[in-house]
Design an enzyme around this catalytic site. Structure first.
Site, PDB file in Angstrom:
ATOM      1  CE  LYS A  54      -2.122  -0.896   3.922  1.00 28.70           C
ATOM      2  NZ  LYS A  54      -1.672  -2.248   4.328  1.00 28.70           N
ATOM      3  NE  ARG A  60      -3.865  -1.541   9.702  1.00 25.42           N
ATOM      4  CZ  ARG A  60      -2.744  -1.068   9.155  1.00 25.42           C
ATOM      5  NH1 ARG A  60      -2.709   0.101   8.610  1.00 25.42           N
ATOM      6  NH2 ARG A  60      -1.687  -1.786   9.163  1.00 25.42           N
ATOM      7  NE  ARG A  87       6.935  -1.571   9.807  1.00 29.39           N
ATOM      8  CZ  ARG A  87       5.806  -1.435   9.125  1.00 29.39           C
ATOM      9  NH1 ARG A  87       5.785  -0.761   8.003  1.00 29.39           N
ATOM     10  NH2 ARG A  87       4.698  -1.972   9.579  1.00 29.39           N
ATOM     11  NE  ARG A 127       2.456  -5.605  10.890  1.00 29.48           N
ATOM     12  CZ  ARG A 127       3.506  -5.408  10.098  1.00 29.48           C
ATOM     13  NH1 ARG A 127       4.633  -6.057  10.316  1.00 29.48           N
ATOM     14  NH2 ARG A 127       3.423  -4.576   9.103  1.00 29.48           N
ATOM     15  NE  ARG A 166       7.595  -4.043   5.617  1.00 26.76           N
ATOM     16  CZ  ARG A 166       6.312  -3.712   5.717  1.00 26.76           C
ATOM     17  NH1 ARG A 166       5.708  -3.081   4.735  1.00 26.76           N
ATOM     18  NH2 ARG A 166       5.643  -4.032   6.790  1.00 26.76           N
TER      19      ARG A 166
END
Ligand code: ADP
Ligand code: ZN
Length: 212
Positions: free
Chosen positions: A13, A88, A156, A167, A123
């Site tokens: 996103k 969300r 992260r 998540r 990531r």
């Protein structure tokens, strides 16, 4: 143009929000980025959000609703905006409806769970400017350095495997019902996230051009 980007954590996103923002010259806000900046700066907001974020849980609705209301009331949003990571949950979507702001499209980027888990393990993000890279799928030009600003890239904290699971659970349980919510309003456009960022970008651009 008022756009919402929906999708699982790690669906891409943020990357698409940045692209649409640049192409259409409209501002974007990432609630996740805003919250991470608040945590880093140790603000009251950050102190409230930190434990939820570290656990991979959603922060309370009223916290993010406050962030979004402030953003939407700013002058720069008058020609449109992109919301990355908000709403969300159904209560967040209802709060957005109550502001009276009209949404033109909800763009949902679909990626299956296993791919998300693979992506998150690779990531690397830039703590200085928020840019996101992937060691395989979107490697930086210079290893370990942000393409945009040259800062050192980091992993992260909430990309740790056990947090990713939490998540994804909260995505499926709390966020995914928004697909039906917006489909019922005729606003949902689904894009299948591709392995290559540029392939997803092409699909997103096609969806955007149909909107005009
Ligand atoms: P991702 O989409 O990759 O999970 P984000 O950067 O969008 O990451 O969000 C990081 C974290 O910030 C989330 O796991 C959650 O704790 C918090 N957060 C972001 N947006 C919201 C929101 N709309 N409602 C509740 N919590 C949020
Ligand atoms: Zn950077």
């Amino acid at each position: 143009m008022n756009i919402i980007l929906l999708g699982a954590p790690g669906a891409g996103k943020g990357t698409q929000a940045e692209r649409i923002s640049a192409n259409y010259n409209i501002p974007t806000i990432s609630t996740g980025e805003t919250l991470r900046a608040a945590v880093k700066n140790g603000t009251e907001l950050g102190q409230r959000a930190k434990s939820y974020m570290d656990a991979g849980a959603l922060v309370p609705d009223e916290v993010v609703i406050g962030i979004i209301k402030e953003f939407l009331s700013s002058e720069k949003c008058k020609n449109g905006f992109i919301l990355d990571g908000f709403p969300r949950s159904i209560p967040q979507a209802e709060a957005l409806d109550r502001t009276g702001v009209k949404i033109d499209m909800v763009l949902d980027i679909e990626v299956e769970d296993q791919k998300i888990i693979d992506r998150m393990s690779g990531r690397r993000v830039c703590p200085a400017c928020g840019a996101s890279h992937h060691i395989m799928y979107n490697p930086p030009k210079i290893s370990g350095k942000c393409d945009k600003c040259g800062n050192d890239l980091v992993i992260r904290k909430d990309d740790a495997p056990e947090t990713v699971k939490a998540r994804l659970d909260s995505y499926h349980g709390i966020t995914e019902p928004l697909k039906d919510y917006y489909a019922a309003k005729g606003l949902l456009t689904v894009v299948e996230g591709q392995d290559k960022v540029e392939d997803t970008s092409a699909l997103v651009d096609a969806a955007m051009s149909r909107l005009k």
